[in-house]
Design a protein around this motif. Structure first.
Motif, PDB file in Angstrom:
ATOM      1  N   LEU A   1     -48.141 -72.715  -1.458  1.00  0.00           N
ATOM      2  CA  LEU A   1     -47.419 -73.499  -2.459  1.00  0.00           C
ATOM      3  C   LEU A   1     -47.147 -72.666  -3.712  1.00  0.00           C
ATOM      4  CD1 LEU A   1     -46.216 -76.230  -3.283  1.00  0.00           C
ATOM      5  CD2 LEU A   1     -48.498 -76.899  -4.074  1.00  0.00           C
ATOM      6  N   VAL A   2     -48.134 -71.935  -4.163  1.00  0.00           N
ATOM      7  CA  VAL A   2     -47.966 -71.076  -5.340  1.00  0.00           C
ATOM      8  C   VAL A   2     -46.917 -69.993  -5.056  1.00  0.00           C
ATOM      9  CG1 VAL A   2     -49.119 -69.345  -6.798  1.00  0.00           C
ATOM     10  CG2 VAL A   2     -50.236 -71.536  -6.337  1.00  0.00           C
ATOM     11  N   ALA A   3     -46.982 -69.395  -3.876  1.00  0.00           N
ATOM     12  CA  ALA A   3     -46.019 -68.344  -3.524  1.00  0.00           C
ATOM     13  C   ALA A   3     -44.594 -68.891  -3.518  1.00  0.00           C
ATOM     14  CB  ALA A   3     -46.372 -67.740  -2.166  1.00  0.00           C
ATOM     15  N   LEU A   4     -44.394 -70.077  -2.927  1.00  0.00           N
ATOM     16  CA  LEU A   4     -43.054 -70.660  -2.890  1.00  0.00           C
ATOM     17  C   LEU A   4     -42.592 -71.043  -4.294  1.00  0.00           C
ATOM     18  CD1 LEU A   4     -40.668 -71.432  -1.121  1.00  0.00           C
ATOM     19  CD2 LEU A   4     -41.726 -73.673  -0.797  1.00  0.00           C
ATOM     20  N   SER A   5     -43.492 -71.578  -5.098  1.00  0.00           N
ATOM     21  CA  SER A   5     -43.145 -71.924  -6.484  1.00  0.00           C
ATOM     22  C   SER A   5     -42.755 -70.681  -7.261  1.00  0.00           C
ATOM     23  CB  SER A   5     -44.322 -72.612  -7.178  1.00  0.00           C
ATOM     24  OG  SER A   5     -44.601 -73.837  -6.569  1.00  0.00           O
ATOM     25  N   ASN A   6     -43.522 -69.608  -7.096  1.00  0.00           N
ATOM     26  CA  ASN A   6     -43.192 -68.356  -7.783  1.00  0.00           C
ATOM     27  C   ASN A   6     -41.856 -67.799  -7.309  1.00  0.00           C
ATOM     28  OD1 ASN A   6     -45.493 -68.395  -9.356  1.00  0.00           O
ATOM     29  ND2 ASN A   6     -46.661 -67.101  -7.968  1.00  0.00           N
ATOM     30  N   GLN A   7     -41.584 -67.921  -6.018  1.00  0.00           N
ATOM     31  CA  GLN A   7     -40.307 -67.465  -5.464  1.00  0.00           C
ATOM     32  C   GLN A   7     -39.157 -68.256  -6.093  1.00  0.00           C
ATOM     33  OE1 GLN A   7     -40.078 -67.894  -1.210  1.00  0.00           O
ATOM     34  NE2 GLN A   7     -37.937 -67.324  -1.126  1.00  0.00           N
ATOM     35  N   THR A   8     -39.352 -69.554  -6.220  1.00  0.00           N
ATOM     36  CA  THR A   8     -38.327 -70.416  -6.816  1.00  0.00           C
ATOM     37  C   THR A   8     -38.131 -70.074  -8.293  1.00  0.00           C
ATOM     38  OG1 THR A   8     -38.937 -72.188  -5.300  1.00  0.00           O
ATOM     39  CG2 THR A   8     -37.638 -72.808  -7.226  1.00  0.00           C
ATOM     40  N   LEU A   9     -39.242 -69.990  -9.027  1.00  0.00           N
ATOM     41  CA  LEU A   9     -39.157 -69.727 -10.465  1.00  0.00           C
ATOM     42  C   LEU A   9     -38.548 -68.360 -10.761  1.00  0.00           C
ATOM     43  CD1 LEU A   9     -42.533 -71.253 -11.663  1.00  0.00           C
ATOM     44  CD2 LEU A   9     -40.229 -72.190 -11.980  1.00  0.00           C
ATOM     45  N   SER A  10     -38.744 -67.405  -9.871  1.00  0.00           N
ATOM     46  CA  SER A  10     -38.168 -66.076 -10.095  1.00  0.00           C
ATOM     47  C   SER A  10     -36.646 -66.105 -10.008  1.00  0.00           C
ATOM     48  CB  SER A  10     -38.729 -65.074  -9.080  1.00  0.00           C
ATOM     49  OG  SER A  10     -38.187 -65.310  -7.791  1.00  0.00           O
ATOM     50  N   LYS A  11     -36.097 -67.157  -9.433  1.00  0.00           N
ATOM     51  CA  LYS A  11     -34.650 -67.276  -9.275  1.00  0.00           C
ATOM     52  C   LYS A  11     -34.005 -68.090 -10.395  1.00  0.00           C
ATOM     53  CE  LYS A  11     -35.117 -67.060  -4.288  1.00  0.00           C
ATOM     54  NZ  LYS A  11     -34.930 -65.634  -4.274  1.00  0.00           N
ATOM     55  N   ILE A  12     -34.828 -68.669 -11.245  1.00  0.00           N
ATOM     56  CA  ILE A  12     -34.322 -69.536 -12.301  1.00  0.00           C
ATOM     57  C   ILE A  12     -34.538 -68.857 -13.649  1.00  0.00           C
ATOM     58  CG2 ILE A  12     -34.487 -71.808 -13.377  1.00  0.00           C
ATOM     59  CD1 ILE A  12     -35.779 -72.810 -10.811  1.00  0.00           C
ATOM     60  N   GLU A  13     -33.525 -68.897 -14.459  1.00  0.00           N
ATOM     61  CA  GLU A  13     -33.628 -68.330 -15.799  1.00  0.00           C
ATOM     62  C   GLU A  13     -34.621 -69.149 -16.626  1.00  0.00           C
ATOM     63  OE1 GLU A  13     -30.290 -68.153 -18.925  1.00  0.00           O
ATOM     64  OE2 GLU A  13     -29.997 -66.444 -17.561  1.00  0.00           O
ATOM     65  N   THR A  14     -35.401 -68.506 -17.460  1.00  0.00           N
ATOM     66  CA  THR A  14     -36.415 -69.152 -18.295  1.00  0.00           C
ATOM     67  C   THR A  14     -35.819 -70.261 -19.156  1.00  0.00           C
ATOM     68  OG1 THR A  14     -37.644 -67.090 -18.356  1.00  0.00           O
ATOM     69  CG2 THR A  14     -38.246 -68.750 -19.976  1.00  0.00           C
ATOM     70  N   ALA A  15     -34.622 -70.069 -19.647  1.00  0.00           N
ATOM     71  CA  ALA A  15     -33.986 -71.080 -20.500  1.00  0.00           C
ATOM     72  C   ALA A  15     -33.806 -72.393 -19.752  1.00  0.00           C
ATOM     73  CB  ALA A  15     -32.634 -70.577 -20.989  1.00  0.00           C
TER      74      ALA A  15
END
Length: 135
Positions: free
Chosen positions: A84-98
Motif C-alpha cells: 500500500l505504501v509503495a503504491l501510494s508513493n508511486q501515485t504521489l510521485s506522479k502528482i505535483e505537490t501543489a
C-alpha cells in the motif's frame, strides 16, 4: 469500471459504490482538476488503469485480511502495508505537490468510505506496527 474489477468473482458492495462515486466525482470535476499540471486527473492512459487496478486489488486484500481476522502485526499484514505504501508513493510521485496541497475536499469525511471501522482500525494498527519496526 469493468477494467478495474475484472478478474474478481465477488466484489464488496461498499467498495463498488465507492469506485462509482469516485468515477462520477472525477467526471464532474474533470475540467477544474485537469488545469493543474501533472494532475492525476490527466492520467487517461494505461498508467492510470494500472494505478486504479492496484488500489482496487489492495482494497479487496484489506477486506480479506480483516474478514480472516489477520493480526495487524503479522508478516502478511506487514507485506500488505508495504504494498500500500509503495503504491501510494508511486501515485504521489506522479502528482505535483501543489495539487496535493489543494485537495481540500479530502478533509471531509466521505459518506461512501469503502472501509468499515474494523478495516480502518486494522490499517491504523498495521501502520503503527510497521512504524515501530522502522524505529
Amino acid at each position: 469500471m469493468e477494467t478495474i474489477i475484472s478478474g474478481y468473482e465477488k466484489i464488496d458492495a461498499k467498495l463498488f459504490c465507492f469506485i462509482i462515486h469516485s468515477i462520477l466525482f472525477e467526471e464532474e470535476n474533470l475540467n477544474e482538476y485537469s488545469q493543474v499540471k501533472d494532475s492525476i486527473h490527466n492520467f487517461r492512459s494505461e498508467e492510470r488503469v494500472v494505478l486504479d487496478k492496484g488500489y482496487f486489488s489492495l482494497f479487496m486484500a484489506l477486506k480479506k485480511l480483516v474478514a480472516n481476522e489477520t493480526n495487524p502485526e503479522s508478516d502478511e499484514a506487514l507485506r500488505f502495508i508495504k504494498q500500500l505504501v509503495a503504491l501510494s508513493n508511486q501515485t504521489l510521485s506522479k502528482i505535483e505537490t501543489a495539487e496535493i496541497n489543494s485537495m481540500d475536499q479530502y478533509d471531509e469525511p466521505n459518506i461512501l468510505n469503502p472501509f468499515t471501522g474494523e478495516e480502518r482500525t486494522f490499517l491504523k494498527n498495521a501502520f503503527a506496527y510497521m512504524s515501530k519496526l522502522q524505529e
